[in-house]
Design a protein around this motif. Structure first.
Motif, PDB file in Angstrom:
ATOM      1  N   PHE A   1      20.585 167.445  71.410  1.00  0.00           N
ATOM      2  CA  PHE A   1      19.453 167.703  71.063  1.00  0.00           C
ATOM      3  C   PHE A   1      20.061 167.630  69.161  1.00  0.00           C
ATOM      4  O   PHE A   1      20.377 168.741  68.501  1.00  0.00           O
ATOM      5  CB  PHE A   1      19.567 169.530  71.589  1.00  0.00           C
ATOM      6  N   GLY A   2      19.216 166.861  68.623  1.00  0.00           N
ATOM      7  CA  GLY A   2      19.137 167.311  67.080  1.00  0.00           C
ATOM      8  C   GLY A   2      20.231 165.982  66.309  1.00  0.00           C
ATOM      9  O   GLY A   2      20.191 166.703  65.010  1.00  0.00           O
ATOM     10  N   THR A   3      21.111 164.765  66.817  1.00  0.00           N
ATOM     11  CA  THR A   3      21.411 163.834  66.018  1.00  0.00           C
ATOM     12  C   THR A   3      20.578 162.763  65.540  1.00  0.00           C
ATOM     13  O   THR A   3      19.546 162.606  65.584  1.00  0.00           O
ATOM     14  CB  THR A   3      22.836 164.125  66.087  1.00  0.00           C
ATOM     15  N   LEU A   4      22.138 161.530  65.625  1.00  0.00           N
ATOM     16  CA  LEU A   4      21.711 160.169  65.094  1.00  0.00           C
ATOM     17  C   LEU A   4      21.930 159.386  66.397  1.00  0.00           C
ATOM     18  O   LEU A   4      22.023 158.654  65.936  1.00  0.00           O
ATOM     19  CB  LEU A   4      21.687 160.440  63.755  1.00  0.00           C
ATOM     20  N   GLU A   5      22.712 159.348  67.104  1.00  0.00           N
ATOM     21  CA  GLU A   5      23.414 159.383  67.907  1.00  0.00           C
ATOM     22  C   GLU A   5      22.847 157.524  67.895  1.00  0.00           C
ATOM     23  O   GLU A   5      23.240 156.820  68.770  1.00  0.00           O
ATOM     24  CB  GLU A   5      24.536 159.500  68.804  1.00  0.00           C
ATOM     25  N   VAL A   6      21.729 157.992  68.829  1.00  0.00           N
ATOM     26  CA  VAL A   6      21.226 156.786  69.484  1.00  0.00           C
ATOM     27  C   VAL A   6      21.140 155.531  67.817  1.00  0.00           C
ATOM     28  O   VAL A   6      20.762 154.659  68.462  1.00  0.00           O
ATOM     29  CB  VAL A   6      19.711 157.448  70.255  1.00  0.00           C
ATOM     30  N   ILE A   7      20.258 155.958  67.308  1.00  0.00           N
ATOM     31  CA  ILE A   7      19.485 155.554  65.702  1.00  0.00           C
ATOM     32  C   ILE A   7      21.049 155.223  65.415  1.00  0.00           C
ATOM     33  O   ILE A   7      20.562 153.812  65.527  1.00  0.00           O
ATOM     34  CB  ILE A   7      18.585 156.442  65.132  1.00  0.00           C
ATOM     35  N   MET A   8      22.105 155.934  64.800  1.00  0.00           N
ATOM     36  CA  MET A   8      22.750 155.270  64.058  1.00  0.00           C
ATOM     37  C   MET A   8      23.755 154.249  64.658  1.00  0.00           C
ATOM     38  O   MET A   8      24.689 153.741  63.799  1.00  0.00           O
ATOM     39  CB  MET A   8      24.170 156.588  63.825  1.00  0.00           C
ATOM     40  N   TYR A   9      23.863 153.964  66.159  1.00  0.00           N
ATOM     41  CA  TYR A   9      25.064 153.657  67.041  1.00  0.00           C
ATOM     42  C   TYR A   9      24.710 151.611  66.946  1.00  0.00           C
ATOM     43  O   TYR A   9      25.377 150.805  66.736  1.00  0.00           O
ATOM     44  CB  TYR A   9      25.090 153.475  68.735  1.00  0.00           C
ATOM     45  N   GLY A  10      23.206 151.381  66.290  1.00  0.00           N
ATOM     46  CA  GLY A  10      22.967 150.046  66.300  1.00  0.00           C
ATOM     47  C   GLY A  10      23.156 149.180  67.615  1.00  0.00           C
ATOM     48  O   GLY A  10      22.626 149.782  68.334  1.00  0.00           O
ATOM     49  N   ARG A  11      24.102 147.975  67.523  1.00  0.00           N
ATOM     50  CA  ARG A  11      23.993 147.119  68.072  1.00  0.00           C
ATOM     51  C   ARG A  11      24.959 147.854  69.792  1.00  0.00           C
ATOM     52  O   ARG A  11      24.968 146.902  70.284  1.00  0.00           O
ATOM     53  CB  ARG A  11      24.706 145.961  67.687  1.00  0.00           C
ATOM     54  N   LEU A  12      25.444 148.796  69.034  1.00  0.00           N
ATOM     55  CA  LEU A  12      26.775 149.438  70.339  1.00  0.00           C
ATOM     56  C   LEU A  12      25.796 150.808  70.773  1.00  0.00           C
ATOM     57  O   LEU A  12      26.692 151.284  72.034  1.00  0.00           O
ATOM     58  CB  LEU A  12      27.565 150.359  69.318  1.00  0.00           C
TER      59      LEU A  12
ATOM     60  N   GLY B   1      30.542 146.381  64.970  1.00  0.00           N
ATOM     61  CA  GLY B   1      29.692 145.795  65.497  1.00  0.00           C
ATOM     62  C   GLY B   1      28.797 146.359  65.955  1.00  0.00           C
ATOM     63  O   GLY B   1      27.792 145.109  66.411  1.00  0.00           O
ATOM     64  N   ALA B   2      28.613 147.325  65.291  1.00  0.00           N
ATOM     65  CA  ALA B   2      27.381 147.747  65.104  1.00  0.00           C
ATOM     66  C   ALA B   2      26.027 147.243  64.258  1.00  0.00           C
ATOM     67  O   ALA B   2      25.125 147.341  64.810  1.00  0.00           O
ATOM     68  CB  ALA B   2      27.091 149.427  64.561  1.00  0.00           C
ATOM     69  N   ILE B   3      26.203 146.336  63.172  1.00  0.00           N
ATOM     70  CA  ILE B   3      24.971 145.366  62.836  1.00  0.00           C
ATOM     71  C   ILE B   3      26.364 144.123  62.460  1.00  0.00           C
ATOM     72  O   ILE B   3      27.693 144.620  62.757  1.00  0.00           O
ATOM     73  CB  ILE B   3      24.626 145.917  61.384  1.00  0.00           C
ATOM     74  N   VAL B   4      26.053 142.850  62.466  1.00  0.00           N
ATOM     75  CA  VAL B   4      26.409 141.576  62.642  1.00  0.00           C
ATOM     76  C   VAL B   4      25.583 140.821  60.898  1.00  0.00           C
ATOM     77  O   VAL B   4      24.810 141.436  60.251  1.00  0.00           O
ATOM     78  CB  VAL B   4      25.654 140.465  63.170  1.00  0.00           C
ATOM     79  N   ASP B   5      26.640 139.941  60.489  1.00  0.00           N
ATOM     80  CA  ASP B   5      25.791 138.968  59.380  1.00  0.00           C
ATOM     81  C   ASP B   5      24.951 138.945  59.100  1.00  0.00           C
ATOM     82  O   ASP B   5      23.615 139.416  58.374  1.00  0.00           O
ATOM     83  CB  ASP B   5      26.744 137.553  58.797  1.00  0.00           C
ATOM     84  N   THR B   6      24.096 138.676  60.047  1.00  0.00           N
ATOM     85  CA  THR B   6      22.449 138.019  60.455  1.00  0.00           C
ATOM     86  C   THR B   6      21.735 139.834  60.013  1.00  0.00           C
ATOM     87  O   THR B   6      20.566 139.673  59.346  1.00  0.00           O
ATOM     88  CB  THR B   6      21.733 137.442  61.890  1.00  0.00           C
ATOM     89  N   ASP B   7      21.941 140.206  60.536  1.00  0.00           N
ATOM     90  CA  ASP B   7      21.187 142.083  59.907  1.00  0.00           C
ATOM     91  C   ASP B   7      21.243 142.529  58.330  1.00  0.00           C
ATOM     92  O   ASP B   7      20.414 142.979  58.398  1.00  0.00           O
ATOM     93  CB  ASP B   7      21.996 143.044  60.690  1.00  0.00           C
ATOM     94  N   LEU B   8      22.751 141.901  58.152  1.00  0.00           N
ATOM     95  CA  LEU B   8      22.501 142.459  56.665  1.00  0.00           C
ATOM     96  C   LEU B   8      21.812 141.965  55.442  1.00  0.00           C
ATOM     97  O   LEU B   8      21.534 141.844  54.858  1.00  0.00           O
ATOM     98  CB  LEU B   8      24.407 141.770  56.521  1.00  0.00           C
ATOM     99  N   LYS B   9      21.301 140.372  56.216  1.00  0.00           N
ATOM    100  CA  LYS B   9      21.033 139.414  55.816  1.00  0.00           C
ATOM    101  C   LYS B   9      19.476 139.702  55.748  1.00  0.00           C
ATOM    102  O   LYS B   9      18.639 139.792  54.193  1.00  0.00           O
ATOM    103  CB  LYS B   9      20.563 137.742  56.566  1.00  0.00           C
TER     104      LYS B   9
END
Length: 329
Positions: free
Chosen positions: A218-229, A319-327
């Motif tokens: 309750f109240g953190t960021l795990e679902v959002i912050m893990y990105g592609r993971l 692997g939370a993001i890939v190069d295309t996400d960065l771009k």
């Protein structure tokens, strides 16, 4: 209108305070005005990626730095964009019980499920006064109350007082944000039969669920912050809920570098200095495709280049993001 009566509130919370409820930051434009389109975009995306509950209005959301008019508009957008897909909780940071009730009634009209009320930040310090504060809320709020136990309030509720508050029918849970799992374990043994005792620390959930009876984060960021993971996180949580520690532990280890990054950027300043370091979190979430923009004064609007490079490095390496996400960001 609330989905439960006063007598049903505790049972409703026991059934519905499950899964993972995240408390994201709020997007602001370069002129520091609320980015309404960005906020609606984010809320839609939170629901789309499978977030169970959305926590709005707290310190992470910079709600302390919004005008009352802005707070109302922000909350309306969150409820409208949600379209009933996620459980909705709003943190209320106001010291006046009359303001809390006014906001609770407004939130009730928008379809919110709970309010999470911070410990009074000024004036009230005695157990009698603190009990009276929550008793007033209990008697007048249309929405059930989750206690927000955090040192940033300037006062912590002792266990004896929490045990008394747990008897109030509209007090249904507590987010025990004291960064001490042992405290939550003791509290759950004391009053967990009457309120849902939750830990905001996802890093502890695997053990807390299997060994100590936790039922949600309750109240953190795990679902959002893990990105592609995030699907790995969902798998981890499902295994924890099923008591399958041996299968869950390897996945837990996979996600450790991102937990360590969150601790480095956000948890250490919070625990050591009661400081919400939001600019690094906003940059992190922007790399994941959310609209975040700047922080409002007096906070620094953006994080420094070295921190940005550190965040990019870890997100790419894990692997939370890939190069295309960065771009795209």
């Amino acid at each position: 209108m609330a989905k439960y009566t006063q007598n049903e509130a505790k049972a409703w919370a026991r059934k519905h305070m499950v899964g993972s409820t995240n408390a994201p930051t709020t997007p602001f434009k370069p002129d520091f005005s609320l980015d309404e389109e960005g906020l609606a975009f984010n809320v839609h995306k939170y629901a789309e990626i499978g977030l169970y509950g959305l926590m709005t209005g707290g310190n992470m959301a910079e709600a302390w730095n919004m005008t009352p008019t802005e707070w109302n508009r922000y909350t309306q957008i969150c409820a409208s964009a949600n379209q009933g897909r996620m459980m909705l909780t709003s943190v209320i940071l106001d010291p006046s019980p009359f303001t809390v009730i006014e906001k609770a009634k407004f939130l009730d009209t928008l379809g919110y499920d709970f309010i999470e009320v911070i410990n009074p930040v000024i004036q009230l310090r005695s157990d009698a006064d603190l009990y009276g504060y929550y008793k007033y809320l209990n008697d007048h709020s249309p929405l059930a109350i989750v206690l927000y136990q955090t040192p940033t309030a300037g006062v912590l509720l002792n266990h004896g007082l929490i045990n008394r508050l747990a008897d109030l029918p509209m007090v249904v849970g507590i987010k025990n944000g004291v960064s001490n799992p042992a405290d939550s374990i003791a509290m759950r043994k004391m009053c967990g039969d009457r309120i849902v005792v939750t830990e905001p620390m996802e890093s502890f959930y695997l053990w807390d669920r299997i060994v100590h009876g936790a039922q949600c984060i309750f109240g953190t960021l795990e679902v959002i912050m893990y990105g592609r993971l995030r699907e790995r996180f969902f798998k981890l949580q499902a295994l924890a809920d099923a008591g399958k520690f041996d299968e869950a532990l390897p996945i837990y280890r996979e996600l450790d570098p991102l937990r360590d990054l969150l601790s480095e950027l956000f948890m250490v300043p919070l625990v050591t200095r009661n400081q919400y370091a939001l600019a690094p979190i906003k940059y992190w979430l922007e790399l994941l495709g959310f609209k975040m923009g700047v922080c409002r004064p007096p906070l620094a609007p953006r994080t420094d280049e070295a921190t940005q490079a550190r965040i990019r490095e870890v997100l790419l390496k894990t692997g939370a993001i890939v190069d295309t996400d960065l771009k795209a960001a």
